[in-house]
Design an enzyme around this catalytic site. Structure first.
Site, mmCIF file in Angstrom:
data_model
loop_
_atom_site.group_PDB
_atom_site.id
_atom_site.type_symbol
_atom_site.label_atom_id
_atom_site.label_comp_id
_atom_site.label_asym_id
_atom_site.label_seq_id
_atom_site.Cartn_x
_atom_site.Cartn_y
_atom_site.Cartn_z
ATOM 1 N N HIS A 182 14.640 0.242 -26.109
ATOM 2 C CA HIS A 182 14.164 -0.855 -25.250
ATOM 3 C C HIS A 182 15.248 -1.941 -25.272
ATOM 4 O O HIS A 182 15.965 -2.085 -26.270
ATOM 5 C CB HIS A 182 12.865 -1.382 -25.869
ATOM 6 C CG HIS A 182 12.144 -2.418 -25.057
ATOM 7 N ND1 HIS A 182 12.546 -3.731 -24.995
ATOM 8 C CD2 HIS A 182 11.027 -2.336 -24.306
ATOM 9 C CE1 HIS A 182 11.699 -4.412 -24.235
ATOM 10 N NE2 HIS A 182 10.776 -3.582 -23.798
ATOM 11 N N ASP B 47 12.518 0.006 -34.821
ATOM 12 C CA ASP B 47 11.687 -0.702 -33.847
ATOM 13 C C ASP B 47 10.371 0.074 -33.740
ATOM 14 O O ASP B 47 10.314 1.142 -33.130
ATOM 15 C CB ASP B 47 12.438 -0.744 -32.515
ATOM 16 C CG ASP B 47 11.599 -1.332 -31.389
ATOM 17 O OD1 ASP B 47 10.399 -1.623 -31.620
ATOM 18 O OD2 ASP B 47 12.127 -1.480 -30.283
ATOM 19 N N GLN C 104 6.234 0.567 -30.359
ATOM 20 C CA GLN C 104 5.365 1.579 -29.753
ATOM 21 C C GLN C 104 4.671 2.425 -30.814
ATOM 22 O O GLN C 104 3.483 2.733 -30.697
ATOM 23 C CB GLN C 104 6.181 2.507 -28.832
ATOM 24 C CG GLN C 104 6.656 1.843 -27.564
ATOM 25 C CD GLN C 104 5.513 1.391 -26.666
ATOM 26 O OE1 GLN C 104 4.447 1.993 -26.631
ATOM 27 N NE2 GLN C 104 5.723 0.316 -25.938
ATOM 28 N N LYS D 2 0.593 -4.966 -28.920
ATOM 29 C CA LYS D 2 0.592 -3.538 -28.582
ATOM 30 C C LYS D 2 -0.349 -2.754 -29.485
ATOM 31 O O LYS D 2 -0.549 -1.562 -29.305
ATOM 32 C CB LYS D 2 2.009 -2.984 -28.674
ATOM 33 C CG LYS D 2 2.919 -3.581 -27.609
ATOM 34 C CD LYS D 2 4.192 -2.815 -27.468
ATOM 35 C CE LYS D 2 5.260 -3.616 -26.761
ATOM 36 N NZ LYS D 2 5.243 -3.395 -25.298
ATOM 37 N N CYS E 102 12.267 -1.614 -19.094
ATOM 38 C CA CYS E 102 13.180 -2.325 -20.003
ATOM 39 C C CYS E 102 13.959 -1.323 -20.861
ATOM 40 O O CYS E 102 14.180 -1.553 -22.054
ATOM 41 C CB CYS E 102 12.444 -3.325 -20.906
ATOM 42 S SG CYS E 102 11.633 -4.626 -20.010
#
Ligand code: PLP
Length: 418
Positions: free
Chosen positions: A135, A212, A215, A238, A376
């Protein structure tokens, strides 16, 4: 739900999606006189009643600024605020609650690592590896740092099926590699990267790893100690929590050696007109008044998914993903991107002869909310030589009937452009 109030869902039975849906007030609403089919949870998940109530309760009963007051309400708010830090520690299985830094979200967490750890540890010629799946939040902060410090940012390629090319990755690691900044799960394709193996390889090469988890965090249990990542970030919104709050995990020895990155109230030990000294970690990284109510409500979101069981959530979402994949493949004229089997809850596709933006606009009139665009993640789009995809993303509250609604609506689009 707190551990004290046992959820009726907390059993080994399969997820009861009707009961889950009843927890999310927004799911009963209609758009354009059609039932809402919300397939955009990868952008931001809807909120269960417990999270909405927790946030309102702060303003109705518990609100004051944190860490500063000696008065009753300030102490109540501070205790609740700090309880979320402790909850994130157990949620990620971090060794110590001081390894959890509150940030506004994943983006801010990555910028913190780049600017604080990066500036203190990287010098001209050092290399940072990022994957083609990242991202922009895990690309641009490294580009900014690279421009400032003369660093080299290199891309780890992916195979046609969307998975990391491990041989290429091994070939890129060398003694100049200082940071591997990697997504645990791609927001554009849903691919789950082999993070543990990649972290071990990075460490063998002497590099640090920032994962990261924006998600991944809502689809699988995360254990930062088992992963052995050096940093981990996620965003509250999220994982069914509020916006404006997220967390950065960092290994204690790394955080302790890192300088502050923003100055202001709350992060200082002492300030005179000539000089400031700083608090220890994590408060050194938390300048200014934080997102108090949102932070407190994030604990309710983490309790909620824990009560439901992340394994059961993942199982439910895998069922939806498999069904959607089968039905989309059966339609014809659809190309799915990211076909590797290590994948969760996202299906990203194009339809022959129709622009994704047209698809998004048309299915919206049927009440179906999908995301269209580059998500993104422009390097992924460049990898496949496309400008955009349609992305349907599934969460704990989605149903097989909603997949059917998506496919029926897409069928209409197909006929319209035939
Ligand atoms: N990383 C990934 C993989 C994401 O999907 C996102 C958001 O879409 C981010 C980072 C940035 O998260 P936020 O906008 O909450 O800071």
């Amino acid at each position: 739900m707190s551990a004290a109030v046992a959820s009726p869902l907390a059993s080994n039975a399969a997820l009861d999606v009707a009961r889950v849906r009843a927890d999310f007030p927004i799911l009963t609403r209609e758009v354009y006189n059609k039932p809402l089919v919300y397939l955009d949870s990868a952008a931001s998940a809807q909120k269960p009643r417990v999270v909405i109530d927790a946030e309102s309760r702060v303003y109705e009963e518990e609100y004051a600024n944190v860490h500063r007051g000696v008065h009753y309400l300030s102490q109540v708010a501070t205790d609740k605020f700090e309880a979320t830090r402790k909850r994130i520690q157990t949620f990620l299985n971090a060794g110590d609650e001081n390894e959890i830094v509150f940030v506004r979200g994943g983006t801010e967490g990555i910028n913190l690592v780049a600017q604080s750890w990066g500036r203190a540890n990287l010098k001209e010629g050092d290399e940072i590896l990022i994957s083609e799946l990242e991202h922009h939040a895990n690309i641009v902060p490294w580009h900014l740092l690279a421009a400032e410090r003369g660093l080299v940012v290199k891309g780890i390629p992916i195979h046609d099926d969307g998975q990391i090319d491990m041989e290429a990755y091994k070939g890129l690691l060398n003694e100049r590699t200082k940071m591997v900044a990697l997504t645990q799960m791609s927001n554009a394709l849903g691919i789950i990267t082999p993070a543990a193996e990649m972290i071990a390889l990075a460490h063998d090469a002497g590099a640090r790893v920032m994962l990261d988890g924006c998600q991944a965090v809502s689809h699988s249990t995360v254990d930062v100690q088992a992963l052995d990542c050096d940093f981990y970030v996620f965003s509250g919104h999220k994982i069914y929590g509020p916006t404006g709050i997220g967390a950065l995990y960092g290994k204690a020895e790394l955080l302790e050696a890192m300088p502050p990155w923003q100055g202001g109230g709350e992060m200082i030990a002492r300030v005179s007109l000539e000089k400031s000294t700083y608090k220890g970690v994590p408060h050194r990284f938390e300048a200014g008044t934080p997102a108090i109510a949102q932070t407190i409500a994030l604990k309710s979101a983490l309790d909620y998914v824990t009560d439901l069981g992340l394994d059961r959530i993942a199982e439910h979402e895998a069922m939806l993903l498999n069904y959607a994949t089968e039905r989309l493949n059966a339609m014809g004229g659809i190309t799915i991107y990211g076909t590797n089997s290590a994948k969760a809850s996202i299906v990203s596709f194009t339809m022959d002869g129709v622009h994704p933006h047209d698809i998004g606009t048309i299915v919206d009139r049927d009440g179906v909310a999908v995301r269209v665009g580059h998500h993104c993640a422009q390097p992924v789009m460049q990898r496949y030589d496309i400008a955009a995809t349609v992305r349907a993303s599934f969460a704990v509250y989605n149903t097989l009937e909603e997949v059917d609604a998506l496919v029926a609506s897409l069928q209409g689009v197909k006929e319209m452009f035939a």
